[in-house]
Structures are given as structure tokens and as C-alpha cells.
Write an enzyme that holds these catalytic residues in place. Structure first.
Site, short mmCIF file in Angstrom:
data_model
loop_
_atom_site.label_atom_id
_atom_site.label_comp_id
_atom_site.label_asym_id
_atom_site.label_seq_id
_atom_site.Cartn_x
_atom_site.Cartn_y
_atom_site.Cartn_z
N LYS A 32 13.78 21.05 53.00
CA LYS A 32 12.91 19.88 52.98
C LYS A 32 13.72 18.59 53.22
O LYS A 32 14.94 18.58 53.08
CB LYS A 32 12.14 19.84 51.65
CG LYS A 32 11.19 21.05 51.47
CD LYS A 32 10.36 20.94 50.20
CE LYS A 32 9.39 22.11 50.07
NZ LYS A 32 8.52 22.01 48.88
N TYR A 70 0.52 23.65 55.06
CA TYR A 70 0.09 23.60 53.65
C TYR A 70 -1.43 23.63 53.53
O TYR A 70 -1.99 23.10 52.55
CB TYR A 70 0.66 22.36 52.97
CG TYR A 70 2.10 22.50 52.51
CD1 TYR A 70 2.49 23.52 51.64
CD2 TYR A 70 3.09 21.59 52.92
CE1 TYR A 70 3.81 23.64 51.21
CE2 TYR A 70 4.41 21.71 52.48
CZ TYR A 70 4.76 22.74 51.62
OH TYR A 70 6.06 22.86 51.18
N PHE A 96 -2.35 16.54 45.29
CA PHE A 96 -0.98 16.32 45.74
C PHE A 96 -0.79 16.55 47.24
O PHE A 96 0.31 16.37 47.76
CB PHE A 96 0.01 17.19 44.94
CG PHE A 96 -0.20 18.69 45.07
CD1 PHE A 96 0.29 19.41 46.16
CD2 PHE A 96 -0.87 19.39 44.08
CE1 PHE A 96 0.12 20.78 46.26
CE2 PHE A 96 -1.05 20.77 44.17
CZ PHE A 96 -0.56 21.47 45.28
N ARG A 140 11.99 33.80 47.28
CA ARG A 140 11.37 32.97 46.24
C ARG A 140 12.24 32.94 44.97
O ARG A 140 12.31 31.93 44.28
CB ARG A 140 9.98 33.52 45.89
CG ARG A 140 8.98 33.46 47.03
CD ARG A 140 8.42 32.08 47.22
NE ARG A 140 7.56 31.69 46.12
CZ ARG A 140 6.79 30.60 46.14
NH1 ARG A 140 6.78 29.79 47.20
NH2 ARG A 140 6.04 30.29 45.11
N THR A 179 8.31 26.48 41.30
CA THR A 179 7.81 25.27 41.98
C THR A 179 8.30 24.02 41.25
O THR A 179 8.73 23.05 41.88
CB THR A 179 6.27 25.29 42.01
OG1 THR A 179 5.85 26.51 42.62
CG2 THR A 179 5.72 24.11 42.78
N ARG A 206 16.40 25.41 43.32
CA ARG A 206 15.67 24.30 42.69
C ARG A 206 16.22 24.00 41.29
O ARG A 206 16.27 22.85 40.86
CB ARG A 206 14.17 24.61 42.64
CG ARG A 206 13.51 24.57 44.02
CD ARG A 206 12.11 25.13 44.00
NE ARG A 206 11.41 24.97 45.27
CZ ARG A 206 10.24 25.52 45.55
NH1 ARG A 206 9.63 26.29 44.65
NH2 ARG A 206 9.67 25.33 46.74
N ASN A 227 11.36 19.22 45.75
CA ASN A 227 11.95 20.45 45.22
C ASN A 227 12.77 21.24 46.24
O ASN A 227 12.83 22.46 46.21
CB ASN A 227 10.89 21.31 44.51
CG ASN A 227 9.78 21.77 45.43
OD1 ASN A 227 9.84 21.53 46.63
ND2 ASN A 227 8.79 22.43 44.88
N HIS A 275 11.35 25.07 50.91
CA HIS A 275 10.13 25.88 50.88
C HIS A 275 10.47 27.33 51.16
O HIS A 275 11.36 27.63 51.94
CB HIS A 275 9.15 25.39 51.96
CG HIS A 275 8.10 26.41 52.31
ND1 HIS A 275 6.94 26.54 51.57
CD2 HIS A 275 8.06 27.36 53.27
CE1 HIS A 275 6.22 27.54 52.09
NE2 HIS A 275 6.88 28.04 53.12
N GLU A 318 3.34 31.49 58.76
CA GLU A 318 4.21 30.31 58.84
C GLU A 318 5.23 30.44 59.97
O GLU A 318 5.49 29.47 60.70
CB GLU A 318 4.91 30.12 57.48
CG GLU A 318 3.92 29.71 56.39
CD GLU A 318 4.46 29.82 54.97
OE1 GLU A 318 5.65 30.17 54.79
OE2 GLU A 318 3.68 29.56 54.03
P1 RTP Z 1 6.48 25.58 48.70
O1 RTP Z 1 5.17 26.09 49.28
O2 RTP Z 1 6.85 24.21 49.19
O3 RTP Z 1 7.57 26.60 48.85
O4 RTP Z 1 6.29 25.41 47.11
P2 RTP Z 1 5.67 26.48 46.11
O5 RTP Z 1 5.14 27.67 46.85
O6 RTP Z 1 6.67 26.73 45.04
O7 RTP Z 1 4.46 25.65 45.48
P3 RTP Z 1 3.00 25.42 46.07
O8 RTP Z 1 2.04 25.69 44.98
O9 RTP Z 1 2.83 26.12 47.37
O10 RTP Z 1 3.00 23.85 46.32
C1 RTP Z 1 3.54 23.28 47.50
C2 RTP Z 1 4.33 22.05 47.12
O11 RTP Z 1 3.42 21.06 46.65
C3 RTP Z 1 4.03 20.32 45.61
N1 RTP Z 1 3.22 20.46 44.40
N2 RTP Z 1 2.90 19.44 43.65
N3 RTP Z 1 0.80 19.75 40.69
C4 RTP Z 1 1.53 19.13 41.58
O12 RTP Z 1 1.76 17.95 41.56
C5 RTP Z 1 2.13 19.95 42.66
N4 RTP Z 1 1.96 21.24 42.80
C6 RTP Z 1 2.65 21.56 43.91
C7 RTP Z 1 5.42 20.87 45.40
O13 RTP Z 1 6.33 20.05 46.13
C8 RTP Z 1 5.34 22.24 46.02
O14 RTP Z 1 6.59 22.68 46.49
MG MG Z 2 3.89 27.50 48.49
#
Ligand code: RTP
Ligand code: MG
Length: 155
Positions: free
Chosen positions: A16, A56, A64, A92, A98, A109, A119, A122, A133
């Protein structure tokens, strides 16, 4: 064709913009390389809003989503495709949770971030998401199928 669970399984990892700014690209690559996974595609680019919204899309209705798309478009990022047995799940685990404050040190992370909104990298959350993706971010001709002579030490 699916390669789930085989040495040909692939995942999409993206460094990122915050990590590009902080000089973390090499460390993120190193962790995947040293685990034994194979890099099959990588580039540096500024992603369009359209691409980020598609990437996304599952979060489109969440509060968010707008700041997330803005952050991901705030500077160059480094999308990559990694290959290897179990690479989606292990990718992962290498990344961590996350929310970096929920993470163990030792994950990307957990080692490099304290903010969910920044964070570091991705990683695809499932084999099907990885396929979607990879096809969003890379053309078929950008994916390199290659063998190395030391695969016998890993598989
Ligand atoms: P990523 O897709 O970026 O790998 O992250 P992830 O699977 O761990 O988490 P995901 O639920 O897919 O969320 C994508 C990104 O959105 C931001 N986020 N903010 N509650 C919140 O404020 C919130 N939840 C998620 C994070 O930057 C996350 O990486
Ligand atoms: Mg995700």
C-alpha cells in the site's frame, strides 16, 4: 482451472502507498520469498479510482470505503502475484490481522503499523478473491510462469 492447494496456487498482494513511502517494499517481498513462495508478477503504479473501487467493491456500502479508496490512490503502490502451496491462507498470516493493534509482532502489520487505516499491505482473503483481484490488476501476459532449480528443497 483452479490450482488451490497445489504449488500453482496464487494470491494477490499489494504494497500500500504508506509502505512505499516508508521504504518497506523490500521487506515485504523478502518475507514472501524467504517463506518459499514464488513471485510471478510485480509492478509499481498509481491506481485509478475506478480500479480501486472495483478492487474493494465488497466494502462499497461501508463508511470506511471513501477514505480507503482515497488512501489507496494517494501515491504509487506495488501490486504483486505470489505463487505456492497454501499461499492465499499463509499470505494472510504473514500480513496479520486487519487491525495492526490486534496483531502479534512478527507479522507485517504487527511489526510496522498501529493504524487500521494504514495497514501496510493487502492480501487476498480466499482463492476465489485472489483470482478476481489478479485479473483486475494484471493482464495474462504480465503473469510469469517460471521454474527454479531449487523447488525440490521446498516441495
Ligand atoms: P485488505 O483487503 O486491504 O487486505 O484488508 P483486510 O482484508 O484485512 O480487511 P478488509 O475487511 O478487507 O478491509 C479493507 C481495508 O479497509 C480498511 N478498514 N477500515 N472499520 C474500519 O474502519 C475498517 N475496516 C477495514 C482497512 O485499511 C482494511 O485493510
Ligand atoms: Mg480484504
Amino acid at each position: 482451472m483452479t490450482f488451490e492447494g497445489t504449488p500453482r496456487e496464487r494470491t494477490f498482494i499489494c504494497v500500500k502507498p504508506d509502505s512505499v513511502q516508508r521504504g518497506l517494499i523490500g521487506d515485504i517481498i523478502k518475507r514472501f520469498e524467504q517463506k518459499g513462495f514464488k513471485l510471478v508478477a510485480m509492478k509499481m503504479m498509481q491506481a485509478s479510482e475506478e480500479l480501486l473501487k472495483a478492487h474493494y467493491e465488497e466494502h462499497a456500502a461501508k463508511p470506511f470505503f471513501p477514505p480507503l479508496v482515497k488512501y489507496m490512490g494517494s501515491g504509487p503502490l506495488v501490486p504483486m502475484v505470489w505463487e505456492g502451496q497454501g499461499v492465499v491462507k499463509m499470505g494472510r498470516m504473514i500480513l496479520g490481522e486487519t487491525n495492526p493493534l490486534d496483531d502479534q509482532p512478527g507479522t507485517i502489520r504487527g511489526d510496522y503499523s498501529i493504524r487500521m487505516a494504514k495497514n501496510v499491505a493487502h492480501g487476498s482473503d480466499a482463492v476465489e478473491s485472489a483470482k478476481r483481484e489478479i485479473s483486475l490488476w494484471f493482464t495474462d501476459s504480465e503473469l510469469n510462469s517460471w521454474s527454479r532449480c531449487d523447488d525440490k528443497w521446498i516441495y
